[in-house]
Design a protein around this motif. Structure first.
Motif, PDB file in Angstrom:
ATOM      1  N   ALA A  41       0.835  -1.207   0.000  1.00 32.87           N
ATOM      2  CA  ALA A  41       0.000   0.000   0.000  1.00 32.87           C
ATOM      3  C   ALA A  41       0.867   1.254   0.000  1.00 32.87           C
ATOM      4  O   ALA A  41       0.410   2.319  -0.419  1.00 32.87           O
ATOM      5  CB  ALA A  41      -0.921  -0.001   1.209  1.00 32.87           C
TER       6      ALA A  41
ATOM      7  N   VAL B 179      -4.638  -0.051   2.423  1.00 32.62           N
ATOM      8  CA  VAL B 179      -4.088  -1.076   3.309  1.00 32.62           C
ATOM      9  C   VAL B 179      -5.086  -2.208   3.495  1.00 32.62           C
ATOM     10  O   VAL B 179      -4.733  -3.389   3.414  1.00 32.62           O
ATOM     11  CB  VAL B 179      -3.687  -0.483   4.682  1.00 32.62           C
ATOM     12  CG1 VAL B 179      -3.307  -1.594   5.651  1.00 32.62           C
ATOM     13  CG2 VAL B 179      -2.531   0.490   4.517  1.00 32.62           C
TER      14      VAL B 179
ATOM     15  N   GLY C 284      -5.451   5.951   2.251  1.00 35.61           N
ATOM     16  CA  GLY C 284      -4.511   5.015   2.859  1.00 35.61           C
ATOM     17  C   GLY C 284      -5.239   3.878   3.556  1.00 35.61           C
ATOM     18  O   GLY C 284      -4.863   2.710   3.434  1.00 35.61           O
TER      19      GLY C 284
ATOM     20  N   ASP D 157      -6.715  12.516   3.143  1.00 35.23           N
ATOM     21  CA  ASP D 157      -5.580  11.682   2.745  1.00 35.23           C
ATOM     22  C   ASP D 157      -5.622  10.335   3.447  1.00 35.23           C
ATOM     23  O   ASP D 157      -5.254   9.305   2.876  1.00 35.23           O
ATOM     24  CB  ASP D 157      -4.257  12.376   3.073  1.00 35.23           C
ATOM     25  CG  ASP D 157      -4.077  13.643   2.254  1.00 35.23           C
ATOM     26  OD1 ASP D 157      -4.811  13.790   1.246  1.00 35.23           O
ATOM     27  OD2 ASP D 157      -3.231  14.470   2.624  1.00 35.23           O
TER      28      ASP D 157
ATOM     29  N   GLY E  50      -2.481   6.797   7.164  1.00 29.37           N
ATOM     30  CA  GLY E  50      -3.919   6.962   6.985  1.00 29.37           C
ATOM     31  C   GLY E  50      -4.692   5.800   7.573  1.00 29.37           C
ATOM     32  O   GLY E  50      -5.714   5.986   8.244  1.00 29.37           O
ATOM     33  N   PHE E  51      -4.206   4.617   7.329  1.00 23.63           N
ATOM     34  CA  PHE E  51      -4.813   3.404   7.884  1.00 23.63           C
ATOM     35  C   PHE E  51      -4.971   3.524   9.387  1.00 23.63           C
ATOM     36  O   PHE E  51      -6.057   3.348   9.942  1.00 23.63           O
ATOM     37  CB  PHE E  51      -3.912   2.225   7.519  1.00 23.63           C
ATOM     38  CG  PHE E  51      -4.137   0.965   8.304  1.00 23.63           C
ATOM     39  CD1 PHE E  51      -5.199   0.122   8.021  1.00 23.63           C
ATOM     40  CD2 PHE E  51      -3.252   0.605   9.318  1.00 23.63           C
ATOM     41  CE1 PHE E  51      -5.385  -1.048   8.735  1.00 23.63           C
ATOM     42  CE2 PHE E  51      -3.432  -0.568  10.037  1.00 23.63           C
ATOM     43  CZ  PHE E  51      -4.500  -1.391   9.741  1.00 23.63           C
TER      44      PHE E  51
ATOM     45  N   ASP F  91       2.706   6.192   2.768  1.00 25.90           N
ATOM     46  CA  ASP F  91       1.689   7.189   3.111  1.00 25.90           C
ATOM     47  C   ASP F  91       0.412   6.520   3.588  1.00 25.90           C
ATOM     48  O   ASP F  91      -0.284   7.019   4.470  1.00 25.90           O
ATOM     49  CB  ASP F  91       1.377   8.070   1.906  1.00 25.90           C
ATOM     50  CG  ASP F  91       2.593   8.892   1.487  1.00 25.90           C
ATOM     51  OD1 ASP F  91       3.532   9.001   2.306  1.00 25.90           O
ATOM     52  OD2 ASP F  91       2.595   9.404   0.369  1.00 25.90           O
ATOM     53  N   ALA F  92       0.117   5.372   2.982  1.00 23.46           N
ATOM     54  CA  ALA F  92      -1.120   4.684   3.308  1.00 23.46           C
ATOM     55  C   ALA F  92      -1.138   4.226   4.764  1.00 23.46           C
ATOM     56  O   ALA F  92      -2.195   4.205   5.403  1.00 23.46           O
ATOM     57  CB  ALA F  92      -1.327   3.489   2.383  1.00 23.46           C
TER      58      ALA F  92
END
Lengths: 171, 171
Positions: free
Chosen positions: A139, B150, B146, B142, A146-147, A142-143
């Motif tokens: 992913a 993920v 993400g 953002d 966010g996750f 950056d992901a």
DNA sequence: TTGGAAAGTCAACAAGGCTGACTTAAACTG
DNA sequence: CAGTTTAAGTCAGCCTTGTTGACTTTCCAA
């Protein structure tokens, strides 16, 4: 069709966020399908031992906080003591968990993983970490942030406390 | 201490990603705690009807794909047909789901929500969407991308297929 | 036309939630 | 010190939701 039920258009001058019911539904299904993947590997390992997810959860949090009390575990897991006790009893009987009477307060029992328990914990968490590591890698960096940000917001406040307390403070 | 077990330092010249075992453990706990929050609101509603999560899942996917067959639902939900059947039977008996014998293939049953079923679906999904919308808002635009990236990577391939097929194609 | 595959159903069992009632031991408190 | 509260554990019984195994009905293809 993408515009009906759109929410939060131009929130505070941020980039546009289309939170349509359909987008939210996608998020809901993502949680559902992903959680299945998330538990799949440990579930397979546990089956060989005749254990279930309840055992995994107990083992995980005892490993995270060695010496934790039954009561503390109860508030993290959010189940009844009868339910936890059944699981804990089998883990102690099978020699995976050591339950020691408290020294300061003798009513309390402090829980520790034995070597055998630590071995199973390692197998379980390794499988789960591998999947999470791959997901994070695929992913992208950056992901990951966010996750975690979204998941943290999804928690009930009490659980968020437990989550944050489990951190290493390096934030 | 943050450097032991560090993985994926400087993957391909991207920004640094510290995937220590501890960071991954945090991700694992985030999933655990967040999933509880994710299901909490629907669980409360379902209780008033004497239903459980299994009913919610069936209702959700029948609503998503009206006229779907039992077999299709089976492959999405990943349970045995006996398990699904019990849930489906109560939903039909209670008048939330309509099960129509297939016209082309009379072995198949096509499933639809009745008005009553659609009403419950709405109550459940509204509660769940509200929580997800708030989480998305608080985490920021953002983070949403993400989060989804993920989770999609965390799914087993078969489930990812179901997930992607449920999209509206506007990607 | 018949045998196998597919869809669905019935029965029985197990895991792991739950509630309620109760015991024991330790700690706290007026 | 007596009485109350707290932590832990136990027993009994219930419910949901997963499982396997055996079965019927329907369809299709050799």
């Amino acid at each position: 069709m993408a515009d009906r039920n759109a929410a939060n258009l131009m929130g505070r001058g941020e980039s546009l966020l289309f939170l349509t019911d359909d987008q939210l539904r996608r998020g809901i299904e993502a949680m559902f399908f992903a959680y299945r993947g998330f538990t799949a590997d440990p579930d397979r390992i546990l089956q060989d031992f005749g254990y279930g997810r309840a055992h995994h959860r107990a083992i995980h949090f005892i490993n995270r906080s060695p010496g934790t009390t039954v009561n503390n575990l109860l508030s993290i897991l959010g189940v009844t003591k009868q339910s936890l006790n059944r699981v804990l009893r089998t883990l102690v009987e099978d020699g995976l968990v050591d339950s020691r009477v408290g020294t300061r307060d003798k009513r309390e029992r402090h829980l520790f993983l034995t070597q055998k328990g630590a071995d199973l914990e390692r197998a379980l968490s390794e499988a789960q970490r591998n999947r999470m590591r791959d997901a994070f890698r695929n992913a992208g960096p950056d992901a990951v942030a966010g996750f975690r940000a979204v998941l943290e917001q999804m928690m009930d406040p009490d659980m968020r406390r437990h989550y944050q307390e489990g951190g290493d403070g390096s934030r």
